[in-house]
Design a protein around this motif. Structure first.
Motif: not given
Length: 568
Positions: A1-13, A359-360, A383-389
């Motif tokens: 869950m940490n990894a999914m959330r980190d991935n979706l919180s990160s961006d180009q900056s 986050y962005s 899990l990705y679908a959970y955090y995207i939702s």
């Protein structure tokens, strides 16, 4: 869950990394949430020159006359005014100042935040964010680590992953150094996470027990409170893991393994030496565990050590531990129910998920993100679908929504865009996503549609539902036992059984006008069931349904009186 959330919180900056104990998989009592933000617009060069990019600020390491484990960062190139303002001139060279970086970062954030070591902390002290820099090259001062270990731990693949990542730099210098303001500490935080991910269960228990002893047996003594930290314990675990064969770390050897780790801690304090795992030239106890402080700490540790492994019972976390379950076979359901209990009572998970909103913006239609999601195994896709939702709620609230009546092409397009985004918001819990759809219908004066979904949402708010901060009741246990949840993913459980709160962001286009009558743009947080009755009242009011308005008010009163599905 940490990894999914980190991935979706990160961006180009920037890249987001959940670190600390929680990032390593341990949620300890009294711990805070540690987040590292790695800025991509600044690159640190160790040896070779990367491909040049005019939009990037380039820094190089300068370790002359700097304590091992620290460095100065010399400015090589920048055309960004913000980065240039963080530089100081020394002997004709410009150096990136850790002190200025922290000060300017603090000024750009919440005025209630404060500097806590190399981090910016919130006023409650529960969230520490370190704004860090990255070097993709493995630094020369740690090169001996690559070939030092002759044991099977860590494996070649893990070593290679650590090398490929490189190192981070956190904005803090050597205390008392004349160049403290322009020094940065080399951080191996990601490497440490990768190493802990290789731990056996026995290693992890030993590490957790050491942290419990520190928290409840040492740090509660005023004179010892700030002498030791979890990082020292983690370093000791790494050294012993490297020394012992992997086969030693098994459940039957838990007590000898734990006592070996504890004895090593006592030895380190006695001789005032704790060598950094990656840079052994850095004795982390130097000028810290010395004199009277060392004597007091050594006496305290010796006393605890004299009790052998039973010293753990000085912690109420252990002495109050329910051992009755160990005398009977543990059913799979019991293990599953305990996992569910951890999720709904996890203070760190609540805070971490809340941080996702800070986050962005996430481009949910980005093909790169979608490809990354669907390339993962089935359980991770959920899990990705959970955090995207969860993220879609905030996205929808920022979409423009002009007027209440859908009477022209532009407004209709706005409406459809908002609705489609909100419909993606219904996959992370059982109720709140639908109530955000209700908010859209209410704002566009579609009161009958809104009431239809409200009735459905209230029907979902049954006593067996779960919410953050709750204690599981007999009804919850019976419901979990009757269902087929143990065969499903965590994300599936949350979608069916979890009731999240409603968060209406400041300047949200979906906030009912009645909540904005004071003229202040603030964030609103409501229990879903209470918000459902509130919207029901508003819809019936606009439809002149007096009796139903009264029923809705009675519903709100009952929910509040019974604290029904309301987080403490």
């Amino acid at each position: 869950m940490n990894a999914m959330r980190d991935n979706l919180s990160s961006d180009q900056s920037k890249t987001i990394i959940t670190s600390g104990s929680y990032g390593e998989g341990l949620e300890m009592r009294g711990s805070d949430l540690d987040i590292m933000q790695v800025y991509k617009s600044i690159k640190v060069i160790a040896d070779k020159q990367p491909d040049f990019d005019t939009s990037i600020t380039y820094l190089s390491m300068d370790t002359d006359d700097v304590k091992p484990g620290f460095t100065q960062l010399r400015l090589e190139y920048s055309r960004l005014q913000y980065d240039l303002e963080c530089c100081e001139e020394h002997n004709g060279e410009h150096y990136f100042s850790s002190a200025l970086w922290m000060r300017n970062t603090l000024l750009c954030g919440n005025k209630d935040n404060q500097i806590h070591g190399p981090c910016i902390s919130d006023k409650e002290g529960v969230l520490d964010v370190a704004y860090t820099l990255h070097c993709r090259t493995w630094i020369s001062s740690a090169v001996n680590w690559i070939t030092r270990s002759s044991s099977s731990w860590p494996s070649h693949d893990v070593i290679q992953s650590i090398i490929n990542h490189g190192v981070l730099f956190v904005p803090i210098g050597v205390k008392g150094s004349p160049k403290e303001d322009i020094e940065w500490r080399v951080s191996f935080s990601v490497a440490e996470k990768l190493l802990i991910n290789t731990f056996t269960h026995t290693q992890l228990i030993c590490y957790a027990l050491l942290k419990i002893i520190l928290k409840d047996g040492i740090a509660n003594d005023y004179e010892c409170k700030n002498l030791l930290c979890s990082f020292f314990l983690k370093t000791i675990m790494f050294w012993i893991s490297e020394e012992l064969p992997s086969a030693v770390w098994k459940p039957d050897n838990l007590i000898p393994c734990f006592m070996r780790c504890f004895s090593r801690l006592v030895y380190c304090v006695e001789h005032s030496v704790c060598l950094h795992y990656f840079i052994p030239e850095n004795n982390m106890f130097e000028n810290k565990i010395v004199g009277r402080a060392r004597d007091v700490l050594f006496k305290k540790l010796n006393k605890l050590h004299s009790y052998g492994w039973r010293c753990i019972f000085f912690s109420d976390q252990i002495s109050n531990f329910d051992v009755a379950m160990w005398y009977f076979p543990i059913e799979p359901f019991t293990l599953y129910a305990n996992d569910v209990k951890k999720i709904v009572q996890s203070r760190m998970l609540y805070i971490a998920n809340d941080c996702l909103e800070s986050y962005s913006e996430l481009d949910i239609f980005n093909t790169g993100i979608l490809h990354n999601i669907w390339s993962h195994q089935f359980s991770l896709k959920h899990l990705y679908a959970y955090y995207i939702s969860q993220r879609c709620s905030k996205l929808a609230q920022r979409l423009p929504l002009d007027g209440a009546i859908i009477n022209n092409k532009y407004k209709y397009k706005q409406y459809k865009s908002c609705l489609s985004t909100l419909l993606m918001n219904v996959y992370h819990d059982a109720v709140s996503g639908w109530l955000m759809v209700v908010s859209l219908f209410y704002k566009t004066k579609q009161y009958r549609k809104a009431l239809h979904i409200i009735r459905y949402s209230i029907s979902k708010c049954t006593p067996d539902k779960l919410f953050f901060g709750m204690s599981l009741s007999d009804i919850n246990y019976q419901s979990l036992k009757l269902q087929t949840f143990p065969k499903k993913s965590v994300a599936y459980l949350l979608k069916i059984m979890f009731v999240d709160s409603i968060r209406l962001t400041a300047d949200s286009t979906l906030t009912p006008d009645e909540l904005s009558m004071e003229g202040r743009n603030i964030t609103h947080l409501f229990p879903s069931i209470a918000y459902a009755y509130y919207l029901s009242f508003l819809c019936h009011h606009h439809l002149n349904n007096v009796r139903q308005c009264q029923d809705s008010l009675e519903g709100i009163k009952l929910v509040i009186a019974e604290s029904y599905l309301i987080q403490n």
